[in-house]
Design a protein around this motif. Sequence first.
Motif, PDB file in Angstrom:
ATOM      1  N   UNK A 470      33.588  31.652  35.641  1.00 26.99           N
ATOM      2  CA  UNK A 470      33.439  31.697  37.280  1.00 26.99           C
ATOM      3  C   UNK A 470      34.064  32.964  37.368  1.00 26.99           C
ATOM      4  N   UNK A 471      35.144  33.545  36.754  1.00 29.23           N
ATOM      5  CA  UNK A 471      35.931  34.587  36.988  1.00 29.23           C
ATOM      6  C   UNK A 471      35.312  36.017  36.476  1.00 29.23           C
ATOM      7  N   UNK A 472      33.921  35.889  35.659  1.00 30.99           N
ATOM      8  CA  UNK A 472      33.314  36.978  35.094  1.00 30.99           C
ATOM      9  C   UNK A 472      33.713  37.749  34.185  1.00 30.99           C
ATOM     10  N   UNK A 473      34.681  37.085  33.153  1.00 29.66           N
ATOM     11  CA  UNK A 473      34.912  37.768  31.949  1.00 29.66           C
ATOM     12  C   UNK A 473      33.554  38.429  31.269  1.00 29.66           C
ATOM     13  N   UNK A 474      34.035  39.633  30.860  1.00 33.14           N
ATOM     14  CA  UNK A 474      32.914  40.496  30.286  1.00 33.14           C
ATOM     15  C   UNK A 474      32.487  39.948  28.935  1.00 33.14           C
ATOM     16  N   UNK A 475      31.481  39.424  28.377  1.00 32.34           N
ATOM     17  CA  UNK A 475      30.997  39.254  27.318  1.00 32.34           C
ATOM     18  C   UNK A 475      30.051  40.610  26.608  1.00 32.34           C
ATOM     19  N   UNK A 476      29.287  41.053  27.494  1.00 34.00           N
ATOM     20  CA  UNK A 476      28.381  42.166  26.984  1.00 34.00           C
ATOM     21  C   UNK A 476      28.183  42.950  28.503  1.00 34.00           C
ATOM     22  N   UNK A 477      28.082  44.259  28.344  1.00 33.25           N
ATOM     23  CA  UNK A 477      27.681  44.942  29.573  1.00 33.25           C
ATOM     24  C   UNK A 477      28.666  45.046  30.569  1.00 33.25           C
ATOM     25  N   UNK A 478      28.240  44.673  31.801  1.00 34.09           N
ATOM     26  CA  UNK A 478      28.949  44.904  33.067  1.00 34.09           C
ATOM     27  C   UNK A 478      29.258  43.791  33.732  1.00 34.09           C
ATOM     28  N   UNK A 479      30.415  43.433  34.468  1.00 38.85           N
ATOM     29  CA  UNK A 479      30.599  42.210  35.418  1.00 38.85           C
ATOM     30  C   UNK A 479      30.617  42.511  36.818  1.00 38.85           C
TER      31      UNK A 479
END
Length: 756
Positions: A470-479
């Motif tokens: 829920x903190x939006x850690x980037x896996x791919x692309x942009x957060x």
Amino acid sequence: MKTPFLLLILLLFCISASSQEIVINEIMSSNISYLLDEDGDASDWIELYNPTNSDINLMKYQLSDDAENLTMWQFPDITLGPKEFLTVFASDKDRAIANMELHTNFKIKATGEELFLSYDGLLVQTVPAVELGDNKSYGLHSDGNAPFVVFTNPSPFGSNNFSVVSHSIYFSKVGGVYEEAFPLSITTDLPGNKIYYTTDGTTPSSTSFLYSTPLTLDENLFSTANISQLQISTDDRHDPPQVSSVLKAIVIRAAIFDLEDNQISEIATNSYFIKELGIDHSALPIVSITANYDDLFSHETGIFVPGIHYNEVDPNWTGNYYQRGKEWEREVHIEFYEGENSGFKQNAGLRAHGGNSRKYPQKGMKLYARSDYGDSRFEYPLFPDSPMENFKRLTLKPFSSSWTKSGIEDYISGNIARTMDVEAAPSKPVVLYLNGEYWGIYFLQERIGRWFFADNYGVHEDSVNIVNGWWGEIVEGDNQDFIDLYEYINTEDLEIQSNYEVIDKWIDIDNFIDYQFLEIFIANYDWPNNNMKCWKPQKEGAKWRWIFYDGDAALRSTEKDSYDHALDTGSDPWPTNATSTLFLRKLLANPTFHAKFFSRAEYLLNNQLSNSLTRNYHEQVVEDIRWEVLNQIDRFHAPLDHAAWTTKVTNCSNFLNLRSCIIQELTKERYNKNFALDECITDFELSDITSTSIFPNPNNGEFTIELTSSSNFTGTLHITNLLGQSFKSIGCTIFEGKNRIAVSETDLPKGILFVS
């Protein structure tokens, strides 16, 4: 590969006596941007060559990949000059116009298939089936002249004489499952050179075994490395099996060396599973991975050991197996066998996989198909419920990562998710061998990442955003868009309809409801602060959607109030807190969402989440692995024994039997809503039960209750003795028709039992 030795190649390369003219000179069956056709596609191709000193008209020549239909595709009225080459794309586009780019009406299977050149319906030449790596070709060693060899530097419009040859090595039988042992011959297309081989999964060298006569496939060819004894976990989890109890396959890795001991071929690998030697995994597919010892187990570079990154102060989260990224990817060879030894084999990349479970002896693994290693995809239809026939990334999820050690919770949860409006990976149980040693039960899955969305949703792999947590850690692309979304929900009043309508355009509400209610239903304890991912395409108007993965902590606590879990307002770091429940709490405050959520919940409980459907996944996976669990126990002592496993499996079955009715009660208590659920009818007549039985009976505490009913009801079954004394009570939901309930209670008294 279907051509096991040189003699077969020479027999299959047959030029008819009536026409020794045009020949197939070179083919490519796995073209990865090596040569593009006029449409920009990387199509397969077939090169023809005129070895004569005269012009030859091709109008009566045909190409085919079907021995029963030699005239499948015919050349137009064109002429091939002396010593000239002509390349035809095997694209299935069917273009046969003179002076235009030519395309056959068939493709060449990447796994290999025979090709036929005919003249006026009469066979001229047969090219044997061969499985090629990406961007490699198969052709005549010198233009127009046998033998066929593999080229690492193809020449689709020119002479083969200057191409780099990758010499071939052949086994008399392909790898796979066999009833009995047999002598194995290894040959080469370059007689006079040497063949060296290994039996422990490592790369052959000039110091390995020298092949001279056929190998007898017996216990003498088992690996003696005994990697099962290595410590690859924390001290408290290191519990190696008895060496004598570890099942072993026969793995032969071989390569050709010249007289100066230079390797002049690629490495050929085959794994053999001989039933008369004790290897019988019934119908379960088998994955065999072979790798160099240091890549997996050395202190400095091994990806499966505590190694140089282990810290005694923090033993549970340190070690080489916790390292990530391309630097910790190792090249391995993978073989997959099922059915009549169908499957695939190729080199690929391997990394450690998982969270806290990385410290367990039974390692999770990620598999990467890359052109760097050979084939850029895993070309095989692995999953019956998936339309995909090739994959970029796969995961091997270990049985022992299950919290209860039943091994089945994530598999069942994922299968349920795939019936709902939620992204989830297809999965199937397999057994794994590592360098020839048995490594237990795994669940082979398609890995969810950018390639999953590219293949399954038509999104370009470089145009997808994936965030973790829920903190939006980037896996791919942009957060940034997700961070903005979280901030909006956190600060705005979603009871106001206009604010809710903003969110409705920002996230896929239907998907979000299915995702949240699924997690509530399965009572996933390791959620929502953990195991949350969502994604969206990088295009205007795209909405965030949620992904289900990791149900190892699910299907355990039948009466768990998962509403409380999903709506927590505390500050604990795990498993739930106000940060991770914000979206659902704020959205439920909106009347439109609130009504939609519970309407959908009632529908799901009567359909996708009904026991009449979910129990099918339970019954199937239990049937698939019931006896394989014994080997899993011997290898990893997890679960401790078969009785313990049966108990956990029964608990899981009871969860699925009762959970809908528990959710019905919890919803009424919290929200005063009455779900109308067919499975939760409690009124019934004894006459509705038409038959009951226990088998085996007498028994040792492990038995099955079979009950046939003419209606659905929820009730309690009592296990009694001849005197009517009750020893065990089981809450369950009974359905119209035949019901089976597995019981494992080794402390029950011996003798004949009854059910009431």
